[in-house]
Design an enzyme around this catalytic site. Structure first.
Site, PDB file in Angstrom:
ATOM      1  N   LYS A 155       2.485   8.825  11.210  1.00  0.00           N
ATOM      2  CA  LYS A 155       2.893   7.860  10.475  1.00  0.00           C
ATOM      3  C   LYS A 155       3.944   8.155   9.412  1.00  0.00           C
ATOM      4  O   LYS A 155       3.546   8.306   8.141  1.00  0.00           O
ATOM      5  CB  LYS A 155       1.821   7.079   9.772  1.00  0.00           C
ATOM      6  CG  LYS A 155       0.863   6.566  10.770  1.00  0.00           C
ATOM      7  CD  LYS A 155       1.341   5.339  11.600  1.00  0.00           C
ATOM      8  CE  LYS A 155       0.260   4.740  12.708  1.00  0.00           C
ATOM      9  NZ  LYS A 155       0.860   3.777  13.609  1.00  0.00           N
ATOM     10  N   GLN A 177      -1.681  -4.307  -7.301  1.00  0.00           N
ATOM     11  CA  GLN A 177      -1.769  -2.872  -7.568  1.00  0.00           C
ATOM     12  C   GLN A 177      -0.563  -3.146  -8.752  1.00  0.00           C
ATOM     13  O   GLN A 177      -0.724  -2.460  -9.895  1.00  0.00           O
ATOM     14  CB  GLN A 177      -1.122  -2.088  -6.582  1.00  0.00           C
ATOM     15  CG  GLN A 177      -2.106  -1.652  -5.709  1.00  0.00           C
ATOM     16  CD  GLN A 177      -1.707  -1.039  -4.487  1.00  0.00           C
ATOM     17  OE1 GLN A 177      -0.716  -1.463  -3.881  1.00  0.00           O
ATOM     18  NE2 GLN A 177      -2.262   0.083  -4.108  1.00  0.00           N
ATOM     19  N   HIS A 215       1.947   9.583  -6.115  1.00  0.00           N
ATOM     20  CA  HIS A 215       0.660   8.880  -6.451  1.00  0.00           C
ATOM     21  C   HIS A 215      -0.628   9.753  -6.162  1.00  0.00           C
ATOM     22  O   HIS A 215      -1.404   9.757  -7.423  1.00  0.00           O
ATOM     23  CB  HIS A 215       0.639   7.381  -5.532  1.00  0.00           C
ATOM     24  CG  HIS A 215      -0.990   6.645  -5.807  1.00  0.00           C
ATOM     25  ND1 HIS A 215      -1.041   6.252  -7.320  1.00  0.00           N
ATOM     26  CD2 HIS A 215      -1.962   6.647  -4.803  1.00  0.00           C
ATOM     27  CE1 HIS A 215      -2.403   5.515  -7.095  1.00  0.00           C
ATOM     28  NE2 HIS A 215      -2.831   6.042  -5.899  1.00  0.00           N
ATOM     29  N   ARG A 236      -1.438  11.055  12.821  1.00  0.00           N
ATOM     30  CA  ARG A 236      -1.173   9.949  13.684  1.00  0.00           C
ATOM     31  C   ARG A 236       0.489   9.722  13.476  1.00  0.00           C
ATOM     32  O   ARG A 236       0.896   8.766  14.104  1.00  0.00           O
ATOM     33  CB  ARG A 236      -1.807   8.666  12.773  1.00  0.00           C
ATOM     34  CG  ARG A 236      -3.205   8.758  13.071  1.00  0.00           C
ATOM     35  CD  ARG A 236      -3.962   7.635  11.889  1.00  0.00           C
ATOM     36  NE  ARG A 236      -3.455   6.287  12.364  1.00  0.00           N
ATOM     37  CZ  ARG A 236      -3.551   5.177  11.698  1.00  0.00           C
ATOM     38  NH1 ARG A 236      -3.622   5.464  10.357  1.00  0.00           N
ATOM     39  NH2 ARG A 236      -3.148   4.033  12.340  1.00  0.00           N
ATOM     40  N   LYS A 294      -1.922  -8.690   3.003  1.00  0.00           N
ATOM     41  CA  LYS A 294      -1.481  -7.322   2.744  1.00  0.00           C
ATOM     42  C   LYS A 294      -0.522  -7.230   1.506  1.00  0.00           C
ATOM     43  O   LYS A 294      -0.619  -6.495   0.521  1.00  0.00           O
ATOM     44  CB  LYS A 294      -0.760  -6.479   3.950  1.00  0.00           C
ATOM     45  CG  LYS A 294      -0.331  -5.243   3.590  1.00  0.00           C
ATOM     46  CD  LYS A 294       0.295  -4.633   4.791  1.00  0.00           C
ATOM     47  CE  LYS A 294       0.829  -2.967   4.440  1.00  0.00           C
ATOM     48  NZ  LYS A 294       1.471  -2.442   5.298  1.00  0.00           N
TER      49      LYS A 294
END
Length: 268
Positions: A138, A210, A149, A136, A203
């Protein structure tokens, strides 16, 4: 320094240089061979390195349906893992503070081991997140934090399922799978179109969740070491140390993305 053939002890701390893998999960798919993780990591890192170069030649893809299906499937898988760990650990009266990993083939012990194996497999399936970013275009989301991660979680989860597939391992796995239910739920909703966007104001709180997860994980691992839990000092130390860079990286991400947004609103 003392070695008993199963582990090496330095002072009161034991390390797994000679410790035998858990016999219950030793032959399970993608667990036994030491080559599993290096091969998977090599594939992933090659995708990160060369994927953008190949896809940049073409227009970005939308992939809304595959992305929604993947996110929904991952949310459901993590819900299954979380529920299995919670039910079985409560049935066995596991301690959240310190639970040794004992080789038992009781049905609920094996359900915990199976859930942790799926937890490990989920980290492989999460490589698709990176593939979606690449396809995409991004590029901003393909950050060091993202790659670090996904790469390191694969290694840690393989260690868990190979050496400690029951016992206190259930705590960080259950906590992480719970966070991923919410995270993949957000991903699934975010691709449904602009009419859903006003309802995704939370968001920033997902990133905060987290950070809370990593903080609890660090404190929890520290108390395992301090109290000398028989779960395994080597893996407690490794898990605690693993939380530190995540606290820094996610904390910096939160500050850069949400503090700037708050300052912009004040200026307006």
């Amino acid at each position: 320094m003392v070695s008993d053939g199963n582990s090496t002890t330095i002072g009161s701390y034991s390390f797994p240089f000679g410790e035998q893998p858990d016999e219950r999960t030793r032959t399970w798919p993608l667990v036994e061979s030491l080559w599993n993780v290096p091969i998977l990591l090599a594939f992933y890192l090659l995708m990160v390195l060369y994927g953008p170069k190949w896809t940049a030649r073409n227009k970005p893809l939308q992939l809304r349906v595959p992305l929604f299906c993947h996110s929904l499937a991952m949310a459901l898988l993590n819900a299954h893992i979380c529920l299995e760990l919670f039910i079985s650990s409560r049935t066995l009266d596991y301690s959240f503070g310190c639970q040794p990993c004992l080789v038992s083939y009781s049905p609920h012990e094996m359900r915990i081991a199976a859930a942790l194996w799926w937890f490990y497999i989920s980290k492989i399936l999460e490589f698709a997140d990176t593939a979606f970013f690449i396809l995409r275009h991004k590029w901003k989301q393909l950050s060091f934090l993202h790659v670090y991660h996904h790469s390191t979680m694969l290694i840690l989860c393989w260690v868990f399922v190979k050496w400690k597939p029951t016992g206190s391992t259930f705590v960080p796995a259950m906590m992480n799978s719970f966070v991923h239910i919410i995270m993949y739920g957000y991903y699934a909703l975010s691709v449904l179109g602009p009419r859903i966007q006003p309802y995704l104001w939370w968001k920033r709180y997902l990133t905060g969740l987290q950070l809370l997860q990593f903080t609890i994980g660090l404190v929890w691992a520290a108390q395992l070491v301090i109290r000398g839990c028989e779960y395994g000092t080597w893996i407690s130390l490794s898990g605690g140390a693993y939380m530190v860079p995540f606290l820094f990286l996610f904390g910096r991400f939160y500050a850069q993305n949400y503090k700037v947004s708050a300052d912009t609103k004040k200026a307006m």
